[in-house]
Design a protein around this motif. Sequence first.
Motif, PDB file in Angstrom:
ATOM      1  N   MET A 523       0.829  -1.208   0.000  1.00 54.44           N
ATOM      2  CA  MET A 523       0.000   0.000   0.000  1.00 54.44           C
ATOM      3  C   MET A 523       0.865   1.262   0.000  1.00 54.44           C
ATOM      4  O   MET A 523       0.513   2.263  -0.638  1.00 54.44           O
ATOM      5  CB  MET A 523      -0.947  -0.016   1.198  1.00 54.44           C
ATOM      6  CG  MET A 523      -2.029  -1.093   1.094  1.00 54.44           C
ATOM      7  SD  MET A 523      -3.031  -1.264   2.577  1.00 54.44           S
ATOM      8  CE  MET A 523      -3.934   0.279   2.577  1.00 54.44           C
ATOM      9  N   ARG A 524       1.999   1.231   0.720  1.00 55.41           N
ATOM     10  CA  ARG A 524       2.910   2.386   0.683  1.00 55.41           C
ATOM     11  C   ARG A 524       3.508   2.560  -0.715  1.00 55.41           C
ATOM     12  O   ARG A 524       3.619   3.677  -1.209  1.00 55.41           O
ATOM     13  CB  ARG A 524       4.019   2.211   1.724  1.00 55.41           C
ATOM     14  CG  ARG A 524       3.586   2.467   3.152  1.00 55.41           C
ATOM     15  CD  ARG A 524       4.780   2.627   4.083  1.00 55.41           C
ATOM     16  NE  ARG A 524       5.528   1.391   4.209  1.00 55.41           N
ATOM     17  CZ  ARG A 524       5.273   0.457   5.113  1.00 55.41           C
ATOM     18  NH1 ARG A 524       4.286   0.608   5.966  1.00 55.41           N
ATOM     19  NH2 ARG A 524       6.015  -0.636   5.167  1.00 55.41           N
ATOM     20  N   ALA A 568       9.954  10.426  -1.460  1.00 61.17           N
ATOM     21  CA  ALA A 568      11.093  10.743  -0.597  1.00 61.17           C
ATOM     22  C   ALA A 568      10.646  10.836   0.858  1.00 61.17           C
ATOM     23  O   ALA A 568      11.294  10.303   1.765  1.00 61.17           O
ATOM     24  CB  ALA A 568      11.740  12.049  -1.039  1.00 61.17           C
ATOM     25  N   GLY A 569       9.512  11.501   1.084  1.00 61.66           N
ATOM     26  CA  GLY A 569       8.995  11.644   2.442  1.00 61.66           C
ATOM     27  C   GLY A 569       8.604  10.308   3.056  1.00 61.66           C
ATOM     28  O   GLY A 569       8.894  10.035   4.225  1.00 61.66           O
ATOM     29  N   ILE A 570       7.946   9.456   2.272  1.00 61.38           N
ATOM     30  CA  ILE A 570       7.518   8.146   2.786  1.00 61.38           C
ATOM     31  C   ILE A 570       8.723   7.237   3.022  1.00 61.38           C
ATOM     32  O   ILE A 570       8.791   6.519   4.026  1.00 61.38           O
ATOM     33  CB  ILE A 570       6.515   7.494   1.807  1.00 61.38           C
ATOM     34  CG1 ILE A 570       5.214   8.291   1.797  1.00 61.38           C
ATOM     35  CG2 ILE A 570       6.254   6.040   2.187  1.00 61.38           C
ATOM     36  CD1 ILE A 570       4.218   7.842   0.759  1.00 61.38           C
ATOM     37  N   SER A 571       9.700   7.284   2.099  1.00 61.96           N
ATOM     38  CA  SER A 571      10.877   6.415   2.216  1.00 61.96           C
ATOM     39  C   SER A 571      11.863   6.892   3.265  1.00 61.96           C
ATOM     40  O   SER A 571      12.654   6.100   3.792  1.00 61.96           O
ATOM     41  CB  SER A 571      11.597   6.332   0.856  1.00 61.96           C
ATOM     42  OG  SER A 571      10.741   5.840  -0.145  1.00 61.96           O
ATOM     43  N   GLY A 572      11.854   8.181   3.543  1.00 64.19           N
ATOM     44  CA  GLY A 572      12.810   8.723   4.504  1.00 64.19           C
ATOM     45  C   GLY A 572      14.184   8.943   3.907  1.00 64.19           C
ATOM     46  O   GLY A 572      15.195   8.899   4.616  1.00 64.19           O
ATOM     47  N   TYR A 573      14.223   9.171   2.591  1.00 65.11           N
ATOM     48  CA  TYR A 573      15.517   9.369   1.922  1.00 65.11           C
ATOM     49  C   TYR A 573      15.302  10.224   0.668  1.00 65.11           C
ATOM     50  O   TYR A 573      14.339  10.046  -0.058  1.00 65.11           O
ATOM     51  CB  TYR A 573      16.123   8.016   1.518  1.00 65.11           C
ATOM     52  CG  TYR A 573      17.559   8.102   1.059  1.00 65.11           C
ATOM     53  CD1 TYR A 573      18.603   7.837   1.939  1.00 65.11           C
ATOM     54  CD2 TYR A 573      17.886   8.476  -0.246  1.00 65.11           C
ATOM     55  CE1 TYR A 573      19.937   7.919   1.532  1.00 65.11           C
ATOM     56  CE2 TYR A 573      19.196   8.565  -0.664  1.00 65.11           C
ATOM     57  CZ  TYR A 573      20.229   8.289   0.227  1.00 65.11           C
ATOM     58  OH  TYR A 573      21.537   8.376  -0.178  1.00 65.11           O
ATOM     59  N   ILE A 582      11.450  16.675   8.538  1.00 64.62           N
ATOM     60  CA  ILE A 582      11.615  16.934   7.107  1.00 64.62           C
ATOM     61  C   ILE A 582      10.726  16.006   6.287  1.00 64.62           C
ATOM     62  O   ILE A 582      10.161  16.410   5.256  1.00 64.62           O
ATOM     63  CB  ILE A 582      13.097  16.746   6.694  1.00 64.62           C
ATOM     64  CG1 ILE A 582      14.005  17.646   7.547  1.00 64.62           C
ATOM     65  CG2 ILE A 582      13.282  17.068   5.220  1.00 64.62           C
ATOM     66  CD1 ILE A 582      13.721  19.114   7.382  1.00 64.62           C
ATOM     67  N   ARG A 583      10.557  14.758   6.750  1.00 66.44           N
ATOM     68  CA  ARG A 583       9.680  13.817   6.044  1.00 66.44           C
ATOM     69  C   ARG A 583       8.240  14.329   6.030  1.00 66.44           C
ATOM     70  O   ARG A 583       7.551  14.257   5.002  1.00 66.44           O
ATOM     71  CB  ARG A 583       9.749  12.446   6.697  1.00 66.44           C
ATOM     72  CG  ARG A 583      11.085  11.752   6.526  1.00 66.44           C
ATOM     73  CD  ARG A 583      11.139  10.413   7.245  1.00 66.44           C
ATOM     74  NE  ARG A 583      10.272   9.428   6.621  1.00 66.44           N
ATOM     75  CZ  ARG A 583      10.234   8.139   6.981  1.00 66.44           C
ATOM     76  NH1 ARG A 583      11.017   7.704   7.964  1.00 66.44           N
ATOM     77  NH2 ARG A 583       9.418   7.304   6.373  1.00 66.44           N
ATOM     78  N   ILE A 584       7.798  14.820   7.163  1.00 63.52           N
ATOM     79  CA  ILE A 584       6.431  15.370   7.242  1.00 63.52           C
ATOM     80  C   ILE A 584       6.288  16.580   6.327  1.00 63.52           C
ATOM     81  O   ILE A 584       5.285  16.744   5.618  1.00 63.52           O
ATOM     82  CB  ILE A 584       6.084  15.731   8.703  1.00 63.52           C
ATOM     83  CG1 ILE A 584       6.051  14.454   9.562  1.00 63.52           C
ATOM     84  CG2 ILE A 584       4.751  16.464   8.775  1.00 63.52           C
ATOM     85  CD1 ILE A 584       5.961  14.713  11.057  1.00 63.52           C
ATOM     86  N   LEU A 585       7.321  17.431   6.332  1.00 61.20           N
ATOM     87  CA  LEU A 585       7.322  18.610   5.468  1.00 61.20           C
ATOM     88  C   LEU A 585       7.293  18.201   3.992  1.00 61.20           C
ATOM     89  O   LEU A 585       6.581  18.819   3.177  1.00 61.20           O
ATOM     90  CB  LEU A 585       8.554  19.464   5.757  1.00 61.20           C
ATOM     91  CG  LEU A 585       8.614  20.848   5.096  1.00 61.20           C
ATOM     92  CD1 LEU A 585       7.466  21.728   5.567  1.00 61.20           C
ATOM     93  CD2 LEU A 585       9.956  21.521   5.380  1.00 61.20           C
ATOM     94  N   CYS A 587       6.034  15.424   2.684  1.00 61.51           N
ATOM     95  CA  CYS A 587       4.697  14.904   2.355  1.00 61.51           C
ATOM     96  C   CYS A 587       3.697  16.050   2.189  1.00 61.51           C
ATOM     97  O   CYS A 587       2.837  16.011   1.298  1.00 61.51           O
ATOM     98  CB  CYS A 587       4.226  13.944   3.448  1.00 61.51           C
ATOM     99  SG  CYS A 587       5.155  12.384   3.480  1.00 61.51           S
ATOM    100  N   ALA A 588       3.838  17.077   3.037  1.00 60.55           N
ATOM    101  CA  ALA A 588       2.963  18.245   2.912  1.00 60.55           C
ATOM    102  C   ALA A 588       3.219  18.978   1.598  1.00 60.55           C
ATOM    103  O   ALA A 588       2.283  19.405   0.908  1.00 60.55           O
ATOM    104  CB  ALA A 588       3.184  19.183   4.097  1.00 60.55           C
ATOM    105  N   ALA A 589       4.499  19.088   1.221  1.00 59.78           N
ATOM    106  CA  ALA A 589       4.839  19.759  -0.034  1.00 59.78           C
ATOM    107  C   ALA A 589       4.304  18.987  -1.232  1.00 59.78           C
ATOM    108  O   ALA A 589       3.907  19.583  -2.243  1.00 59.78           O
ATOM    109  CB  ALA A 589       6.355  19.912  -0.143  1.00 59.78           C
ATOM    110  N   SER A 590       4.275  17.653  -1.129  1.00 62.37           N
ATOM    111  CA  SER A 590       3.784  16.851  -2.241  1.00 62.37           C
ATOM    112  C   SER A 590       2.317  17.148  -2.535  1.00 62.37           C
ATOM    113  O   SER A 590       1.893  17.154  -3.692  1.00 62.37           O
ATOM    114  CB  SER A 590       3.962  15.362  -1.943  1.00 62.37           C
ATOM    115  OG  SER A 590       3.079  14.934  -0.923  1.00 62.37           O
ATOM    116  N   ILE A 591       1.554  17.393  -1.486  1.00 58.00           N
ATOM    117  CA  ILE A 591       0.139  17.735  -1.669  1.00 58.00           C
ATOM    118  C   ILE A 591       0.005  19.051  -2.420  1.00 58.00           C
ATOM    119  O   ILE A 591      -0.853  19.205  -3.298  1.00 58.00           O
ATOM    120  CB  ILE A 591      -0.575  17.805  -0.304  1.00 58.00           C
ATOM    121  CG1 ILE A 591      -0.531  16.430   0.375  1.00 58.00           C
ATOM    122  CG2 ILE A 591      -2.021  18.269  -0.469  1.00 58.00           C
ATOM    123  CD1 ILE A 591      -1.041  16.424   1.795  1.00 58.00           C
TER     124      ILE A 591
END
Length: 628
Positions: A523-524, A568-573, A582-585, A587-591
């Motif tokens: 699912m990820r 990148a945000g989901i993978s952490g890299y 930064i990962r949360i940021l 994911c927010a930027a992707s939206i």
Amino acid sequence: MEQFLAVRKKAAIAVAFSLGIYQVYTAIFGIPAMYLHRTIHLGVMLVLCFLVQQPSKTRKKLAVFQLILYTVCVMASIVYLIYGSINYNEIQLRLGAPSEWDKVFCILLFILTFIATYKRAGLPVTVIAAAFMAYLLWGNYLTGPLRHAKIGERMIFAEFFNSNAGILGSCIGISATYIIIFIIFGAFLKEFGAGEYFNRLANRLTKKSCGGPAKASVIASALLGLINGSAVANVATTGAVTIPLMKKNGYPSEFAAATEAAASMGGQILPPVMGSSIFLMASFVNMSYNQICFYAIVPAILYFVSIYLAVHFKAKKLKLQAGYGVDEDDTATMGEVFMSGIHYIAAILVLVVTMVYGWTPQRCGMLATATLIVGSLFRKETRISPKRVCKALVDGVMGTITLSITCAISGVIIGVVGLSSLGIKMSTFVLRASAGQAVIALAITAVASIVLGMGVVSAAAYIILASLMGPVIEALGINLLAGHLFIYYFGLLSAVTPPVALGALTASSIAECNFFKTCMSSMRLCIAAFVIPWVFAFDTRIMFLGAPIWQCILPVLTCFCGIYILNAGISGYMLTDLKWPIRILACAASILFIFTDHITDIAGIAILLVIVIQQIRQKKQERQIAVT
């Protein structure tokens, strides 16, 4: 008993070969009367279904009973085939006034179709179809919004037997005219060794790349989507090779299985075949096959780019080595590998070019098959015998049985929806439940699509969803093609969504790992398939639909940026490890990128630049620490 089983097998091969010759002939020279063509196709498919059905190997008494049942069903299918083929014109003329024999054969066709569905498509589809028929017959006794007026006997027989509707409706017509030709083409590709070629080519392309086996799996699954019309079949075909290689390369077992499941599901959304559902979609949205291929290509590319990025970031995070997964004894250059299967590439190019020029799909499929056969003759190592050509034709027909039976039973569902106005009732219910809000209505539609798609063949799932939820899409004012692709995508996601998740189940069994963890990883990896349908539902420009091409380029580019930063945000890299803030940021930027607007695009670019600068500084610090 062994001799009887051997006779049944030979009879099945003879029948399949005969139907294959008939289908090739009609693809080249045109079909006979529509009702006759569909009757021949369905009748022979029913015969084949019961001929190839194997009895129990452990319980002798049950095996004897099953053989008797299958033999009776074969004889009954032959009788129906003869009656329908001889009297096809008179049957249609009796529309609204069926004879007693029409009623007998209509009931017989129902019984045979339901038994065949249970044997080939499984219990879920059979139960769903039976529930629809029960609703048609006794829905007038219900109270509330689902109640319908009593439907007369003549109207039922007219819908399901005396017309080009119901079981012999558009779905079986598409199977008889288009789908079987493309499955035969896929069978020829498989028999000629295209599967091995695509795997070898994918491995060679990713040889020097970090995490090569996983990337090879993504590429090979996309290419094998041309051959396999099923995500589960794709997993079984490529997964047996790629999953062990991914594990040896250093990927966790669950991630290796999830990669194969997600990539194989993507084979169902990639034109020009799309698991054969594209032909059904063309009928529902009243759009040409060529147009759907064009509009569906960018979302499919976005999906595969997303999975590719996910496995790349995972490989970098795990610090996996490049150059793994290629046979060390294979010393051929990239050019030599490519040219070894040039006839496969030529056949696929012919298929695409002829479609672009507007040829009928069945002629495109036949010309592509002919190109494959002729192209293989120029080199000794690719040349195959006439016997194998015949085998490919038989395999193609055999490979169509399940889909044809599914199309037949889907005709029952479509007929019930049409006679009872269930689609309109469902539309009214969803609109009331969502208070007319498109986002809520689509959320309900998405959940319903995943649930109804569980354990069901993709084509059947799409037909059920299109029949029930199609009116909802129209009522919301969403573009019809975008809406149908929306429900198609979410229906496919049931292959990786628990509790059923047949694609993830198959992959986890090959990888010998935990099923639920594989589902979560799948699912990820499939995050793009959860997001992209929402994008094109509200902004069809990413499909190059509804606006000039130059106005569509920016939304497509921003979607690619959004997919990149989301993974990148989901993978952490990204360039190096991403910390949680930064990962949360990211994911927010992707939206902000995905839901296109000039203001959100500017904000997304600003956040992306900040993250990239932070990543560059962090990587420099890590290098300095490593040196010291």
